[in-house]
Scaffold this motif. Structure first.
Motif, PDB file in Angstrom:
ATOM      1  N   ILE A 375      11.775  22.369 -12.129  1.00 15.97           N
ATOM      2  CA  ILE A 375      11.159  21.455 -11.153  1.00 15.97           C
ATOM      3  C   ILE A 375      11.439  21.914  -9.718  1.00 15.97           C
ATOM      4  N   PRO A 376      12.702  22.044  -9.282  1.00 15.34           N
ATOM      5  CA  PRO A 376      12.918  22.510  -7.902  1.00 15.34           C
ATOM      6  C   PRO A 376      12.583  23.983  -7.704  1.00 15.34           C
ATOM      7  N   ALA A 377      12.739  24.812  -8.752  1.00 14.31           N
ATOM      8  CA  ALA A 377      12.457  26.243  -8.597  1.00 14.31           C
ATOM      9  C   ALA A 377      10.981  26.482  -8.310  1.00 14.31           C
ATOM     10  N   LEU A 378      10.110  25.862  -9.089  1.00 15.22           N
ATOM     11  CA  LEU A 378       8.677  26.024  -8.867  1.00 15.22           C
ATOM     12  C   LEU A 378       8.236  25.339  -7.575  1.00 15.22           C
ATOM     13  N   SER A 379       8.914  24.263  -7.217  1.00 12.81           N
ATOM     14  CA  SER A 379       8.605  23.607  -5.946  1.00 12.81           C
ATOM     15  C   SER A 379       8.963  24.515  -4.779  1.00 12.81           C
ATOM     16  N   LEU A 380      10.114  25.183  -4.862  1.00 10.20           N
ATOM     17  CA  LEU A 380      10.513  26.113  -3.799  1.00 10.20           C
ATOM     18  C   LEU A 380       9.489  27.235  -3.652  1.00 10.20           C
ATOM     19  N   ALA A 381       8.926  27.681  -4.765  1.00 11.87           N
ATOM     20  CA  ALA A 381       7.927  28.750  -4.732  1.00 11.87           C
ATOM     21  C   ALA A 381       6.548  28.253  -4.290  1.00 11.87           C
ATOM     22  N   GLY A 382       6.373  26.926  -4.196  1.00 12.31           N
ATOM     23  CA  GLY A 382       5.102  26.382  -3.723  1.00 12.31           C
ATOM     24  C   GLY A 382       4.059  26.186  -4.794  1.00 12.31           C
ATOM     25  N   MET A 383       4.490  25.944  -6.024  1.00 11.80           N
ATOM     26  CA  MET A 383       3.545  25.752  -7.120  1.00 11.80           C
ATOM     27  C   MET A 383       3.063  24.304  -7.166  1.00 11.80           C
ATOM     28  N   PRO A 384       1.747  24.077  -7.341  1.00 16.51           N
ATOM     29  CA  PRO A 384       1.253  22.704  -7.478  1.00 16.51           C
ATOM     30  C   PRO A 384       1.626  22.136  -8.841  1.00 16.51           C
ATOM     31  N   PRO A 385       1.774  20.809  -8.970  1.00 15.03           N
ATOM     32  CA  PRO A 385       1.555  19.809  -7.923  1.00 15.03           C
ATOM     33  C   PRO A 385       2.858  19.347  -7.291  1.00 15.03           C
ATOM     34  N   LEU A 386       3.841  20.209  -7.159  1.00 14.16           N
ATOM     35  CA  LEU A 386       5.156  19.829  -6.655  1.00 14.16           C
ATOM     36  C   LEU A 386       5.165  19.792  -5.127  1.00 14.16           C
ATOM     37  N   SER A 387       6.257  19.258  -4.566  1.00 15.73           N
ATOM     38  CA  SER A 387       6.316  19.012  -3.125  1.00 15.73           C
ATOM     39  C   SER A 387       6.168  20.287  -2.313  1.00 15.73           C
ATOM     40  N   GLY A 388       6.689  21.405  -2.819  1.00 16.98           N
ATOM     41  CA  GLY A 388       6.612  22.648  -2.070  1.00 16.98           C
ATOM     42  C   GLY A 388       5.198  23.150  -1.863  1.00 16.98           C
ATOM     43  N   PHE A 389       4.297  22.824  -2.788  1.00 13.54           N
ATOM     44  CA  PHE A 389       2.905  23.244  -2.638  1.00 13.54           C
ATOM     45  C   PHE A 389       2.292  22.626  -1.394  1.00 13.54           C
ATOM     46  N   PHE A 390       2.482  21.328  -1.223  1.00 15.58           N
ATOM     47  CA  PHE A 390       1.894  20.647  -0.063  1.00 15.58           C
ATOM     48  C   PHE A 390       2.560  21.099   1.230  1.00 15.58           C
ATOM     49  N   ALA A 391       3.875  21.350   1.190  1.00 12.70           N
ATOM     50  CA  ALA A 391       4.571  21.825   2.383  1.00 12.70           C
ATOM     51  C   ALA A 391       4.031  23.173   2.829  1.00 12.70           C
ATOM     52  N   LYS A 392       3.918  24.111   1.895  1.00  7.42           N
ATOM     53  CA  LYS A 392       3.388  25.439   2.229  1.00  7.42           C
ATOM     54  C   LYS A 392       1.913  25.373   2.610  1.00  7.42           C
ATOM     55  N   PHE A 393       1.150  24.545   1.905  1.00 12.52           N
ATOM     56  CA  PHE A 393      -0.281  24.432   2.189  1.00 12.52           C
ATOM     57  C   PHE A 393      -0.516  23.986   3.632  1.00 12.52           C
ATOM     58  N   LEU A 394       0.261  23.000   4.091  1.00 10.82           N
ATOM     59  CA  LEU A 394       0.081  22.494   5.455  1.00 10.82           C
ATOM     60  C   LEU A 394       0.397  23.560   6.487  1.00 10.82           C
ATOM     61  N   VAL A 395       1.501  24.280   6.291  1.00  9.06           N
ATOM     62  CA  VAL A 395       1.903  25.297   7.266  1.00  9.06           C
ATOM     63  C   VAL A 395       0.923  26.463   7.258  1.00  9.06           C
ATOM     64  N   ILE A 396       0.509  26.915   6.079  1.00 12.06           N
ATOM     65  CA  ILE A 396      -0.401  28.058   5.999  1.00 12.06           C
ATOM     66  C   ILE A 396      -1.790  27.690   6.539  1.00 12.06           C
ATOM     67  N   ARG A 397      -2.260  26.501   6.230  1.00 12.10           N
ATOM     68  CA  ARG A 397      -3.553  26.084   6.780  1.00 12.10           C
ATOM     69  C   ARG A 397      -3.491  26.010   8.306  1.00 12.10           C
ATOM     70  N   ALA A 398      -2.355  25.512   8.833  1.00 14.52           N
ATOM     71  CA  ALA A 398      -2.211  25.459  10.288  1.00 14.52           C
ATOM     72  C   ALA A 398      -2.221  26.859  10.885  1.00 14.52           C
ATOM     73  N   GLY A 399      -1.602  27.820  10.189  1.00 17.97           N
ATOM     74  CA  GLY A 399      -1.604  29.197  10.672  1.00 17.97           C
ATOM     75  C   GLY A 399      -3.000  29.795  10.697  1.00 17.97           C
ATOM     76  N   LEU A 400      -3.792  29.518   9.665  1.00 15.19           N
ATOM     77  CA  LEU A 400      -5.165  30.021   9.629  1.00 15.19           C
ATOM     78  C   LEU A 400      -6.013  29.383  10.724  1.00 15.19           C
ATOM     79  N   GLU A 401      -5.848  28.087  10.923  1.00 12.70           N
ATOM     80  CA  GLU A 401      -6.626  27.402  11.959  1.00 12.70           C
ATOM     81  C   GLU A 401      -6.260  27.904  13.351  1.00 12.70           C
ATOM     82  N   ALA A 402      -4.987  28.303  13.529  1.00  8.35           N
ATOM     83  CA  ALA A 402      -4.545  28.795  14.838  1.00  8.35           C
ATOM     84  C   ALA A 402      -4.854  30.273  15.033  1.00  8.35           C
ATOM     85  N   GLY A 403      -5.365  30.929  14.009  1.00  4.35           N
ATOM     86  CA  GLY A 403      -5.683  32.345  14.125  1.00  4.35           C
ATOM     87  C   GLY A 403      -4.484  33.265  14.017  1.00  4.35           C
ATOM     88  N   ALA A 404      -3.356  32.760  13.524  1.00  2.00           N
ATOM     89  CA  ALA A 404      -2.149  33.578  13.370  1.00  2.00           C
ATOM     90  C   ALA A 404      -2.176  34.240  11.996  1.00  2.00           C
TER      91      ALA A 404
END
Length: 505
Positions: A375-404
């Protein structure tokens, strides 16, 4: 006056003092540890509820109005961090009942734990920049003492590296505070922000910003001065490692968020660009270090470094979505990383070692532990539907929107390498056959009561991870509201100083 702001600081201080009174009573110290951390969690939840309902709360110590006295300030970010402190403190206190050696308890483990929690809560709630330095030193003293419990050679080596780099950070921090006070004549963070906005010496402001960036970057274990963390965290008793992993570096990250949204927001094109590439290098160096390790806690320690990069990335991008992602990521990571360290402690209790090459077969003998690890291992890696997926998704989407795109690619690559590290732990610890008896130290005897005390917080934190993943909306809304306050520093300034007419000239 809002005296409830002081309770998350006073309760652990009082619990630590009472623990010293009952120095000779092991049972009382253990009871006070659980009761004190439960009290911290309850008052933190009360504080967050009040801040969410009434807005930013301020308490001026000694009746002195800001900016002349020391202020305690609770906005949504600070109150959220205090709640997370209470959650981790309570979980580690329960785990400690089943894992901490009697000899460590007689050396003052529980009073030091309370002192550390008080320092963390104080750092999250202070509205005074010098007071922030004081709480950092409280944490440093308590954490150094906890780190050397047992006085083994590896602990002493790790502690020397830990304290040396953190003392350098403290010196840079203190010098920066002195220079800042010389410029603006105040230590209240809201008043500093108000006065800096009227100054035209952009060069000196940028110098001070870089000094604070270095000081807090070391505390947060950001690139390039992060090596003290993987050199020290794996040497302490596992409950101490879990407490450090969950909270200590996050205080440095919080300080970066606070200072670079409230005080040094005049030239984000300069300071945040440095933070941006610092975040990318922190992510990359941490995950590459983890990939090369074969000791359970050293892998997890390097991953603390890599995950810090995602949090700093949210700040560096400095967009509403990025700050939401940064706050969300902090909350997710505190829970997940603490849980992984606690699980490593259970593995060590069952097999007598943290070395992956000497482990194996736990999936067959303890399948419940394998599930709790996934549970925490896959969450740390950002696998859905765990908390890490949404955390990484938000940061990565923000990076794409900012052109970084460059640092966003690094973030995606680090996610894949994190998954590789977690699979490596799974394959070595749980999936492969149990090594021969000659390769494994005989496991110590484990009482059922102690094992249940160790398992209870692991299960609870795992449920938190699942809940956030399956029902992310409440934490997202809280992170969004916190980001809104960070992007509008005038609300913080007005809450502390009053309207413009009441601010000092």
């Amino acid at each position: 006056m809002n005296p409830q702001i002081a309770l998350p600081i006073l309760i652990p201080l009082l619990a630590g003092a009472i623990s010293l009174v009952f120095w000779r009573s092991r049972s009382m110290q253990r009871f006070i540890a659980v009761a004190g951390t439960a009290g911290l969690l309850l008052t933190a939840l009360w504080l967050l509820t009040t801040v969410n309902r009434d807005g930013i709360l301020v308490m001026n110590m000694g009746g002195w109005p800001a900016p002349f006295g020391i202020s305690l300030v609770a906005d949504l970010l600070g109150a959220t961090m205090v709640v997370l402190t209470g959650i981790i403190g309570f979980a580690v206190a329960l785990f400690s009942l089943g894992s901490v050696k009697r000899s460590h308890e007689t050396y003052g483990y529980f009073p030091l734990m309370h002192l550390l929690l008080a320092g963390v809560a104080g750092a999250f709630l202070t509205g005074d920049i010098f007071n922030l330095y004081v709480w950092f030193e409280v944490m440093l003293v308590a954490s150094f003492a906890l780190l050397i419990l047992g006085s083994e050679k590896a602990q002493m080596e790790g502690a020397i590296k830990y304290v040396t780099l953190n003392l350098i950070s403290s010196v840079v921090f203190l010098v920066a505070v002195g220079l800042l006070y010389g410029m603006v004549g105040t230590l209240n963070m809201a008043d500093i922000a108000f006065r800096l906005a009227t100054l035209e010496d952009d060069g000196m402001i940028d110098v001070l910003a870089m000094m604070f960036m270095v000081a807090f970057g070391i505390k947060a274990a950001a690139f390039p001065l992060f090596f003290w963390l993987p050199a020290s965290y794996h040497t302490a008793p596992v409950a101490v490692s879990a407490l450090f992993a969950g909270l200590l570096t996050k205080v440095g990250v919080y300080a970066l968020f606070r200072v670079f949204t409230l005080i040094f927001n005049q030239s984000p094109g300069y300071t945040h660009e440095i933070l941006l590439w610092g975040a990318g290098l922190t992510m990359l160096s941490g995950v590459l270090g983890a990939a090369a390790q074969y000791e359970f806690r050293r892998i997890l320690s390097f991953h603390i470094v890599s995950q810090i990069g995602y949090m700093i990335l949210g700040l560096a991008l400095f967009t509403p979505l990025a700050l939401v992602g940064g706050v969300f990521y902090i909350a997710h990571h505190i829970i997940v990383k603490t849980n992984l360290f606690l699980i490593s402690g259970i593995v060590q209790r069952l097999r007598g070692t943290y070395e992956l090459k000497s482990l194996g077969g736990l999936y067959q003998s303890h399948p419940w532990l394998a599930v709790l690890f996934l549970i925490p291992a896959l969450s740390l890696a950002g696998m859905p539907p765990l908390s890490g997926f949404f955390a990484k998704f938000l940061v990565i989407r923000a990076g794409l929107e900012a052109g970084a795109y460059g640092v966003t690619f690094i973030a995606l690559l680090v996610g894949l390498l994190t998954l590789y590290s977690m699979i490596k732990i799974w394959a070595e610890v749980f999936w492969k056959a149990t090594p021969s008896e000659a390769d494994v130290d005989p496991p110590p005897s484990v009482g059922s009561k102690e094992m249940w005390l160790m398992l209870a917080p692991v299960v609870a934190l795992g449920m938190c991870t699942l809940f956030i993943g399956l029902n992310a909306e409440p934490l997202y809304a809280l992170a969004e509201a916190s980001a809104g306050q960070l992007l509008d520093p005038d609300r913080y300034i007005e809450a502390v100083l009053g309207d413009t007419q009441e601010k000092t000239p």
